[in-house]
Design an enzyme around this catalytic site. Structure first.
Site, PDB file in Angstrom:
ATOM      1  N   SER A 128       0.808  -1.221   0.000  1.00 14.94           N
ATOM      2  CA  SER A 128       0.000   0.000   0.000  1.00 14.94           C
ATOM      3  C   SER A 128       0.842   1.272   0.000  1.00 14.94           C
ATOM      4  O   SER A 128       0.357   2.335  -0.373  1.00 14.94           O
ATOM      5  CB  SER A 128      -0.955   0.010   1.200  1.00 14.94           C
ATOM      6  OG  SER A 128      -0.244   0.190   2.405  1.00 14.94           O
ATOM      7  N   LYS A 153       1.051   4.344   6.923  1.00 15.50           N
ATOM      8  CA  LYS A 153       0.485   5.286   5.946  1.00 15.50           C
ATOM      9  C   LYS A 153       1.235   6.617   6.033  1.00 15.50           C
ATOM     10  O   LYS A 153       2.041   6.836   6.927  1.00 15.50           O
ATOM     11  CB  LYS A 153      -1.009   5.524   6.198  1.00 15.50           C
ATOM     12  CG  LYS A 153      -1.856   4.255   6.321  1.00 15.50           C
ATOM     13  CD  LYS A 153      -1.903   3.437   5.046  1.00 15.50           C
ATOM     14  CE  LYS A 153      -2.675   2.131   5.269  1.00 15.50           C
ATOM     15  NZ  LYS A 153      -2.608   1.243   4.082  1.00 15.50           N
TER      16      LYS A 153
END
Length: 211
Positions: A81, A117
């Site tokens: 991701s 993230k």
């Protein structure tokens, strides 16, 4: 008299020709056995020095890995991701901090899972994302060189979104596949749930930057 003169001239010139022929001959080169031994020793010395440098470099790396594991949290990336900045299998070193800035990559826990993230919005910021995946923070278009392909992605929250106090709005660099603050499953990340920001990449060697 003429014949005598010719004999004298012949006698004088003949030795000079012989000397010229002899001088044109090259003597065979002699190789000193001592020089050969010195050359071999020099080559061995160079190899030995190179081996010592490699060993020293490996020892330094091992010491850094050990120090990082003792003094800083270490974690392994288990998804794509955050590609291309971080790839599946990468090992990174984290550093705890009281506050985090836009653009930093953080590690946090959410619903029993550990996620990594990038910080997009800090407490009090207003975040907006359009249909093309362009991100705006407080009305300004965000420059994101770390994103290869923009996308709205998995999004079920309403925009514009105001980040609550003590929380952060985070996005995956791989916008098409990542699940992040665009989803109600994650939404804003409470500061208490943040383990730390990614300081540098420990593995693979030679590529410490995570920007």
């Amino acid at each position: 008299m003429e014949s005598e003169n010719k004999e004298i001239k012949t006698a004088q010139t003949a030795p000079a020709g012989e000397q010229l022929a002899e001088s044109s001959r090259k003597e065979p080169k002699r190789v000193d056995s001592g020089a050969r031994k010195k050359s071999k020793k020099s080559k061995k010395s160079k190899k030995s020095k190179k081996g010592k440098r490699v060993l020293t470099a490996l020892l330094i790396i091992a010491a850094l890995v050990l120090a990082a594991a003792i003094f800083f949290p270490v974690m392994q990336i288990s998804s794509s991701s955050m590609a291309p900045a971080l790839n599946n299998g990468d090992i990174v070193v984290l550093m705890e901090s009281g506050e985090y800035e836009q653009g930093q990559i953080i590690c946090f826990t959410k619903n029993g899972k550990t996620l990594v993230k990038r910080v997009i919005g800090t407490p009090g910021d207003t975040v907006d994302i359009d249909e093309q995946g362009n991100v705006y923070v407080n009305g300004a278009l965000l420059d994101e060189p770390y994103v290869q392909e923009k996308a709205l992605g998995d999004c079920d929250i309403s925009f514009p979104y105001t980040v609550p106090d003590g929380a952060y709005f985070v996005l995956a660099d791989n916008r098409a596949e990542g699940v992040d603050s665009r989803s109600s499953l994650v939404e804003s990340v409470n500061a208490e749930k943040i383990t730390g920001r990614v300081l540098f990449r420990l593995w693979p060697f030679g590529s410490p930057s995570v920007e």
